[in-house]
Design an enzyme around this catalytic site. Structure first.
Site, PDB file in Angstrom:
ATOM      1  N   ASP A   1       0.840  -1.185   0.000  1.00 14.03           N
ATOM      2  CA  ASP A   1       0.000   0.000   0.000  1.00 14.03           C
ATOM      3  C   ASP A   1       0.882   1.245   0.000  1.00 14.03           C
ATOM      4  O   ASP A   1       1.861   1.334   0.761  1.00 14.03           O
ATOM      5  CB  ASP A   1      -0.893  -0.033   1.249  1.00 14.03           C
TER       6      ASP A   1
ATOM      7  N   GLU B   1       1.608   0.207  -4.996  1.00 11.66           N
ATOM      8  CA  GLU B   1       1.153   1.499  -5.510  1.00 11.66           C
ATOM      9  C   GLU B   1       2.358   2.434  -5.597  1.00 11.66           C
ATOM     10  O   GLU B   1       2.904   2.844  -4.578  1.00 11.66           O
ATOM     11  CB  GLU B   1       0.093   2.093  -4.578  1.00 11.66           C
TER      12      GLU B   1
END
Length: 708
Positions: free
Chosen positions: A422, A451
Site C-alpha cells: 500500500d 502502488e
C-alpha cells in the site's frame, strides 16, 4: 514558566518556552550536564503563537546516559526543568551507526526450559520485562488486564543493557502462552510497550504472548502450476470479511479466515465463496490487510467495520478475523488458509501497509524508541504523505530491518507467495530492493508489487519507491494507473464522467496500444512484469458503478462493456489484476471509498454472481485463454517488439501476436472484415476452434481471437 527541552543532534539542544513569558528569562537559564553546569548561549530561532523555540550548541557531542537539564536561577528562586528528551538525534546517520543492531534474535527466543527476551530500546534508561501470566487466564475489560500473575513467576525482571542498546533477560521455565509487556523508563518518564517481534498477542494488542514455534502448522503444499514470471499470474483481490460476510455465501464462519476455506458452499446450484474462487482459474488471491489493525476493538467485529489499512502490529494477525481468538490461532489460521489454497493450486498474496500506522503515539516501536520511527517536515510536525496522520521512516536502519524481517517471516511462517504494498511510493528504494533480495532467496517466484504514486512526503524524490524509479527496482511491479485511466476512464470524483477506451472513446486508441504492450515499449516501465494492469481495485467506485454514472446503458450493454474491459485486461501484456466482483458487475451503490461503510455496502451478495453468471463464465473462459496461449504472457520486451504488431481498420484495432490475430472493437457498431484466407476462431464468448474464412463479423464492444 513551562519548558520542554530536546536533544536534536549530537551537539544541538533545543527547547520550547511556552507563552506567556518574558524572553528576558533566557538570561536566567543555565544548562547542566548531569550535575555540572556547562557553557551555553541561547538563541531564539522561531516564534509561534504559543511558544518560542530556542537552541544552543553543546560544547561536545552528547553521549548516551548523560542527562541535560535547564535550571532557572535568579536571586529569589532556582529550580530545574524536566530533563531534555532524545528527540531528532535518533534520526541522524550517526545514531544509526552507533546503535543499529543486525542480530536476528530480537523478540522472545523460546525453549521448553527458558525463554530469552531481547528488545531494542537504545534511548531508554531502564527496561523491565513484566510477566502478566498465562494468556488463557487473563481477562480484559475496557482494555485493561484484570487478573494477576498466577504462573509462579515474578512479575518484573530488570533487563540488562547490552550491545547497540539491546536489553536482554532470560526467564527460566516453560513460558509457552505467557503474556508479557515491556516497561520502559526514559529519564523518569515511564511507558509500556508490546513486543514488535512477538508472534502473537492478547485481544486488542494489550500484551504480547510467548509461543512455541514447534506448534505452528508446518505442512508445506506446493501449487501444481508453475509461475515462470509475473506475467503468468492472474491476481484476484478480495477482503476476508467482504467475501463471506453476507448470508448468501452459505459460510458458517462468515467474515473469518476459517470461512475462506469452507468447501461445498453454494446457492441454487452455483458455487459461492471458496468453491467459487477455485472455479475461476486465477493463480493468486490477494488478501486485503489481515495483519492486526487499529480500527475497532476486536470483540466489536460485528458492530464495527474497516478494511484494516490502519496497522496496529505487523507481526500478528488480526484477531477479529479468527473464529476463536487464541494466541496460536493468530498464526495457524492464516497458515491453514495458505495450505488449503496451495492444495487447490491457488497462491496467496498479502496486502501490507508499511507506509504508516493507525495511531502514531500508540505504536510499539514509537514507545520503545521515541521519535525514531516517523518522518517530520518540521521539528514538531509529522510528515503526512499517507494522509493518515503519519508515515514510517523506512530509510531508518532499524525500521528497514524490521520491515524486511517481517516480510521474511510472512514467507517462512505463513508460506505466502507475494506481497502487495500500500502506498509503496512512501517507502524507500533500498528497503524495497532488500525485501526483494531476501524473499526471493526463499521463493524465486515470489511476487512483489505496489502502488507507485509520487506521494507528498519529505523523503527526497530520488529515494522514493515510486513508479518513475521502476528501473531501480527490477523485481518490483507497479499498479499501472495509466492503464486504469485510459481503459476505464478517470476515477476521481471530479473527473468521474471521463470515459475510457473500454467504454467507447476511440480517440484513446494510441494510448491503448501502449498499454496492450505492457507499457514497456514507450519507456514507461523497464519490463513487462512491472505493469499490473487493472481497471478496478478496492479503492474508488466499482467499474460497474463508474459505468452507470458515465453512460445511460441498458443491462445488455452494461454486460457487453464489462466483458469487453475484462477481455482487454486478459489479452494485455503484463500482469492482469481483477477485483472481486468485477466479473459479476458488483455494485456498491455508487459509493467511492467504502473502507468504513459497513457490511451492507461491502459484503458480497452472491445472488449477483448468479444473476450475472454469463459474465462470470466469460471471465473464466478468458482466464483459460490467457493461461493456454503463451502469446498473452510474453516474457520480455524483446519478445514484444518481435512478436506484436497493430493495424487500424476504421475504429477497429487489429492486434497481432505471432500467429494470433485479435480483433478489438470498442465501438457500439458491428464491423465486417474480409479475411485473406482461412483462420481458426479460438475465442469469442468462450474458447473454441471454429474454422472461418471470407467475411468476419465483429460485433460491437467485442474481442475476437483468431489463429492462423
Amino acid at each position: 514558566m513551562r519548558i520542554e527541552a530536546y536533544i536534536d543532534d549530537y551537539t544541538l539542544l533545543q527547547f520550547k518556552i511556552f507563552k506567556p513569558v518574558d524572553v528576558g528569562c533566557l538570561s536566567y537559564l543555565h544548562l547542566y550536564r548531569d550535575n555540572s553546569e556547562i557553557a551555553a548561549t541561547f538563541q531564539i530561532v522561531k516564534e509561534s503563537s504559543d511558544a518560542y523555540m530556542v537552541k544552543t550548541t553543546l560544547p561536545r557531542p552528547c553521549k548516551y546516559g548523560e542527562v541535560y537539564r535547564l535550571m532557572y536561577k535568579s536571586q529569589s528562586e532556582q529550580h530545574y526543568f524536566p530533563a531534555a528528551k532524545w528527540r531528532h538525534i535518533v534520526a541522524t546517520e550517526q545514531f544509526d551507526r552507533m546503535f543499529a543492531y543486525q542480530g536476528d534474535d530480537l523478540g522472545p527466543q523460546y525453549t521448553k526450559t527458558s525463554t530469552t527476551f531481547k528488545v531494542w530500546a537504545p534511548t531508554a534508561n531502564q527496561v523491565s520485562l513484566h510477566i502478566l501470566g498465562r494468556a488463557e487466564q487473563l481477562q480484559l475489560k475496557s482494555g485493561k488486564l484484570l487478573s494477576k500473575n498466577t504462573d509462579g513467576h515474578d512479575d518484573f525482571y530488570i533487563m540488562e543493557r547490552g550491545n547497540k542498546g539491546v536489553y536482554t533477560v532470560t526467564v527460566q521455565g516453560d513460558l509457552d502462552l505467557t503474556a508479557y509487556v515491556y516497561e520502559l523508563n526514559f529519564n523518569g518518564e515511564h511507558t509500556t510497550a508490546i513486543d514488535p517481534y512477538s508472534y502473537s498477542c492478547l485481544a486488542d494488542a494489550s500484551a504480547s504472548v510467548v509461543l512455541n514455534p514447534a506448534k505452528f502448522l508446518h505442512n508445506v503444499y506446493r501449487p501444481q502450476s508453475k509461475i515462470a514470471n509475473y506475467q503468468d499470474a492472474v491476481i484476484y483481490e478480495l477482503s476476508v470479511r467482504d467475501f463471506t460476510m453476507d448470508p448468501t455465501s452459505q459460510v458458517h464462519d462468515r467474515g473469518k479466515l476459517s470461512g475462506m476455506i469452507e468447501s461445498n458452499t453454494g446457492i441454487y446450484g452455483r458455487e459461492t465463496a471458496f468453491a467459487y474462487l477455485c472455479s475461476l482459474g486465477v493463480t493468486h488471491v490477494q488478501l486485503m490487510p489481515v495483519l492486526d489493525f487499529d480500527s475497532y476493538k476486536e470483540a466489536d467485529y460485528y458492530t464495527s467495520y474497516n478494511w484494516g489499512y490502519d496497522p496496529k502490529q505487523y507481526n500478528v494477525v488480526e484477531g477479529s478475523y479468527l473464529a476463536k481468538d487464541t494466541p496460536y490461532a493468530r498464526v495457524n489460521d492464516l497458515r491453514r488458509l495458505v495450505n488449503v489454497y496451495h492444495q487447490h493450486d491457488l497462491r496467496v498474496n498479502l496486502d501490507v501497509v508499511f507506509n504508516h500506522v493507525g495511531h502514531a503515539d500508540d505504536y510499539a516501536w514509537e514507545k520503545l524508541v521515541p521519535y525514531y520511527n516517523y518522518r517530520y517536515f518540521d521539528e514538531e510536525y509529522l510528515s503526512n504523505g499517507s494522509f493518515c496522520g503519519n508515515e514510517l521512516r523506512s530509510e531508518a536502519k532499524m525500521l528497514r530491518k524490521y520491515i524486511v524481517d517481517m516480510c521474511v517471516r510472512y514467507v517462512k511462517i505463513f508460506d505466502i507467495d507475494g506481497l502487495r504494498f500500500d502506498l509503496m511510493g512512501l517507502l524507500d528504494i533500498t528497503t524495497m530492493n532488500e525485501i526483494a533480495f531476501m524473499v526471493k532467496k526463499i521463493k524465486p517466484d515470489f511476487m512483489l508489487y505496489g502502488e507507485g504514486w509520487n506521494m507528498p512526503t519529505v523523503l527526497p524524490d530520488d529515494k522514493k519507491a515510486m513508479m518513475y524509479h521502476n528501473y531501480k527496482m527490477p523485481e518490483i511491479g507497479f499498479f499501472n494507473d495509466c492503464y486504469r485511466d485510459t481503459i476505464k476512464g478517470k476515477t476521481s470524483l471530479d473527473q468521474i464522467m471521463d470515459i475510457g477506451y473500454g467504454l467507447g472513446d476511440v480517440s484513446k486508441v494510441q494510448l491503448a496500444k501502449d498499454l496492450l504492450l505492457g507499457s514497456c515499449m514507450n519507456g514507461k516501465l523497464r519490463s513487462l512484469s512491472q505493469s499490473v494492469n487493472y481497471i478496478e481495485c478496492h479503492d474508488n467506485m466499482t467499474f460497474y458503478d463508474k459505468m452507470v454514472r458515465c453512460e445511460n446503458l441498458d443491462t445488455f450493454w452494461r454486460k457487453q462493456r464489462t466483458k469487453f474491459c475484462l477481455a482487454l485486461i486478459m489479452i494485455s501484456q503484463g500482469v492482469p489484476f481483477i477485483h472481486c466482483g468485477q466479473e459479476f458487475m458488483r455494485s456498491k451503490g455508487g459509493a467511492d471509498n467504502t473502507y468504513n461503510a459497513g457490511d451492507k455496502v461491502n459484503a458480497i451478495n452472491w445472488y449477483d454472481a448468479i444473476k450475472n453468471y454469463d459474465v462470470v463464465n466469460y471471465f473464466k473462459e478468458l482466464v483459460k485463454l490467457r493461461r493456454r496461449y503463451k502469446e498473452f504472457r510474453l516474457p520480455s520486451n524483446t519478445a514484444v517488439a518481435r512478436s506484436c504488431h497493430f493495424t487500424e481498420y476504421y475504429d477497429i484495432l487489429l492486434y497481432q501476436i505471432n500467429d494470433l490475430l485479435i480483433f478489438i472493437n470498442p465501438t457500439c457498431y458491428e464491423y465486417k472484415y474480409q479475411l485473406p484466407g482461412e483462420r481458426h476462431l479460438i475465442f469469442a464468448d468462450k474458447l473454441q476452434d471454429v474454422p472461418v474464412k471470407g467475411e468476419l463479423k465483429i460485433p460491437p464492444a467485442t474481442v475476437l481471437v483468431l489463429q492462423e
